[in-house]
Structures are given as C-alpha cells and as structure tokens.
Design an enzyme around this catalytic site. Structure first.
Site, PDB file in Angstrom:
ATOM      1  N   GLY A 258      -1.028   3.876   6.241  1.00 12.35           N
ATOM      2  CA  GLY A 258      -1.762   3.975   6.927  1.00 12.35           C
ATOM      3  C   GLY A 258      -1.792   5.759   7.846  1.00 12.35           C
ATOM      4  O   GLY A 258      -2.617   6.417   8.256  1.00 12.35           O
ATOM      5  N   ASP A 261      -4.652   7.691   5.692  1.00 16.03           N
ATOM      6  CA  ASP A 261      -5.597   7.539   7.148  1.00 16.03           C
ATOM      7  C   ASP A 261      -5.586   8.350   8.497  1.00 16.03           C
ATOM      8  O   ASP A 261      -6.998   8.589   8.590  1.00 16.03           O
ATOM      9  CB  ASP A 261      -6.164   6.060   7.793  1.00 16.03           C
TER      10      ASP A 261
HETATM   11  O1  KDG Z   1      -4.354   2.561   4.289  1.00 16.39           O
HETATM   12  C1  KDG Z   1      -3.410   2.077   4.148  1.00 16.39           C
HETATM   13  C2  KDG Z   1      -3.818   0.599   4.799  1.00 16.39           C
HETATM   14  O2  KDG Z   1      -4.223   0.842   2.659  1.00 16.39           O
HETATM   15  C3  KDG Z   1      -3.440  -0.508   4.404  1.00 16.39           C
HETATM   16  O3  KDG Z   1      -3.316  -0.483   5.765  1.00 16.39           O
HETATM   17  C4  KDG Z   1      -5.294  -1.749   4.213  1.00 16.39           C
HETATM   18  O4  KDG Z   1      -6.954  -1.118   4.272  1.00 16.39           O
HETATM   19  C5  KDG Z   1      -5.982  -1.610   3.590  1.00 16.39           C
HETATM   20  C6  KDG Z   1      -6.020  -2.104   2.421  1.00 16.39           C
HETATM   21  O5  KDG Z   1      -6.627  -2.660   1.208  1.00 16.39           O
HETATM   22  O6  KDG Z   1      -5.277  -1.381   1.053  1.00 16.39           O
END
Ligand code: KDG
Length: 323
Positions: A258, A261
């Site tokens: 995360g 993000d």
């Molecule tokens: O960005 C973090 C995400 O990779 C994770 O929490 C889950 O969205 C996700 C994925 O598809 O990997």
C-alpha cells in the site's frame, strides 16, 4: 473537486507472524485494493471521491462497501453481483526471502472479474476532474480490460484527466510481453503516468533509467508528467525531458503493502492542489513512508496535517508542531 477510481477491492488477510502461510494461524482482516487505496488516500486529503467497483452479494462485499462509505467515498456506482464472490487475498511475510512479502490471490472468478463495458456509464464521469486506474484492473480478465478501456475513453470525452499507475503484478502478467500488450493503451492515454523502478526493469530490462524513461515517454503520447517510484531511494518525476528527484525517509518497515498507493494519493492530491513537483514528490514520499509503518493499506493513510507533522519531525521541527 471530484476524483473517480476504478478497481477491485478485496479482503486482505494480513498475518501476525512471519513465515509460510501454512503455519500462520492468526491474521488481521483488512480491506485493500490498489486503486481504492489511492482514492481513500485522496478522500483523506480533502477531495470529493467516488469509486467504481463490483462486489459479490456476500458478507465480504458488505465490508468493502461500508469501508468505502466510512472513508467518505461515494459508492453510488458500486455494483453488487449475485452468484459471484468478493475476492480475498493473503499476505505472506519473510518467507522464502527474508524481508520480502508475497501475496496469494483468491480472485479468479470474483464478482469484479465479471466487470463489463456495460457496467461503465458516462454519467459517472460528469464533473470528474481526475480518473485513476492502474495496470492491475485490465490484467484481471479480458472483459475487465474492455471495461477499463471504455472508462478511459469516457474520461477523455468528459475532459477528465487520466492518472495511470502501471502497477505490474507478475502473478497477473507473467511476462514482459504480456505486460506491455495489456498496458500499452493505458500508458498512451495517461496524463499522469506513474510507474516504479521494478515495473520499468520488467518492461525495459538492461537499460539505464533515463533510457527506460525515454522509451516509456515515446509510447506515453499524452503524458504531462511521468513519475518513477523507487522505494527507499525516493522518487523521480520526468517533466519535459527533465528528471527531478526527491529522497525518501528512513522508517521502520512493518508492512510495505500500500505504500505505492499512498504515494500516488499524496502526489496526485498535491499536483491537483497546485503544488510544484518538488513539493508533490516530498509529500508523496512522506505518505509512502507513513504507510509502511503499520499493518493494512488503508488504515495509516495520512491527511495533510499528519504529512506536515511527519515531514517536520524528519527535519527536526516536529516537537513545535505537536505542542
Ligand atoms: O498496492 C497494494 C496492493 O497491491 C494490494 O494491497 C492488493 O490491489 C492489490 C493487488 O491487486 O495486488
């Protein structure tokens, strides 16, 4: 200002111990999904946000919807599909590579994987200033890709800027060719193109970063700027052929999921608020650093005040702020 995102939101099972999953007995339940993490981050940074997604008609789908609502994200366009489950994924930490995290998805055949272009309506984009999506969404299924293409097309027609994070997940795009083929249209359309050192090395192996960026810029016809996230080495922005770098912060890593993000959320929020690129990178690195300090993708996402306190502590002025 309205910001809209599209993507799958899952239940994340995050282990309280390291090692192989088969021996992990205790997990924390979180809600996560790259694009939703970004949108929740932007909501915490004061933007009016909405999210397009699809969940199953099940308990986990209800958890996803109530999480988005509790974060002030508009769920008017969230669809609930009968007979398909909400996706789940597990996190494995420190095994087989110490310090590394791996994820195991249970998302094949999920409610979101059935998303189709018919689920994307032009009305969603009315008044939206920014549409954010990442390379995860088109990689989920051919119909998810068609739906994402339609979303990008509607955003463009509505005058909404497009932010695209390449976000390559090797479990979804196992070869560089597949990755480039799947992501090319979105790279071409992005106004704000965000990528990572790892993604660049995957699609353009054996090249220096400046060469990788030149190659990427050649296909990113529409870009206003390209940002490269480099984890503990900070981040760089490529604007008008010039590279601007900002260092990261040294923090204890509890859960790195995360962080990218959180970076996107703070970077995009800064740019939309009129901050210059140096400032935007500084806030974005700070948001990423804050998120690695706690379990879960969403929970540690900061607001402006927290970002300022964090940055101020790093430069030695934090005590004043907290008093
Ligand atoms: O960005 C973090 C995400 O990779 C994770 O929490 C889950 O969205 C996700 C994925 O598809 O990997």
């Amino acid at each position: 200002m309205k910001v809209l995102g599209l993507g799958e939101v899952m239940i994340q099972l995050n282990p309280l111990s390291k090692g192989p999953l088969r021996h992990v007995n205790v997990f924390e339940r979180h809600v996560a999904g790259s694009e939703a993490n970004v949108i929740i981050g932007m909501s915490r940074l004061g933007f009016s946000c909405g999210f397009l997604t699809t969940v199953g008609n099940d308990e986990l789908g209800k958890t996803v919807i109530s999480t988005l609502r509790s974060e002030d994200v508009d769920t008017k366009y969230v669809k609930v599909k009968e007979d398909y489950p909400t996706a789940v994924y597990f996190v494995q930490r420190g095994f087989p590579v110490p310090g590394r995290t791996e994820v195991f998805y249970y998302r094949k055949g999920s409610a979101f994987s059935t998303l189709s272009p018919d689920d994307i309506e032009v009305v969603c984009f009315q008044d939206a200033k920014l549409f954010h999506v990442s390379g995860i969404t088109p990689a989920l299924s051919p119909n998810c890709k068609s739906a994402t293409l339609k979303a990008v097309e509607l955003a463009r027609k509505s005058g909404t800027k497009i932010s695209f994070d390449t976000n390559i997940r090797k479990k979804l795009l196992p070869t560089a060719d597949e990755a480039l083929k799947c992501l090319k249209d979105f790279i071409e359309s992005a106004d704000y193109l965000i990528t990572g050192q790892g993604d660049l090395a995957y699609i353009f192996p054996d090249l220096e970063m400046t060469e990788q960026l030149k190659n990427l810029a050649k296909i990113a016809f529409n870009h206003e700027l390209i940002v490269v996230k480099m984890g503990k080495d900070g981040a760089s922005a490529y604007v008008n052929g010039e590279l601007i770098h900002s260092s990261s912060y040294v923090v204890e890593v509890v859960d790195e999921l995360g962080a990218g993000d959180a970076f996107d959320a703070a970077f995009l929020s800064s740019v939309l608020s009129g901050k210059d690129i140096n400032e935007a990178l500084k806030f974005a690195n700070a948001a990423g650093a804050l998120v690695v300090g706690a379990l879960g993708d969403i929970e540690p996402l900061p607001g402006w005040k927290e970002l300022e306190i964090f940055i101020s502590f790093q430069v030695g002025g934090g005590e004043k702020l907290l008093r």
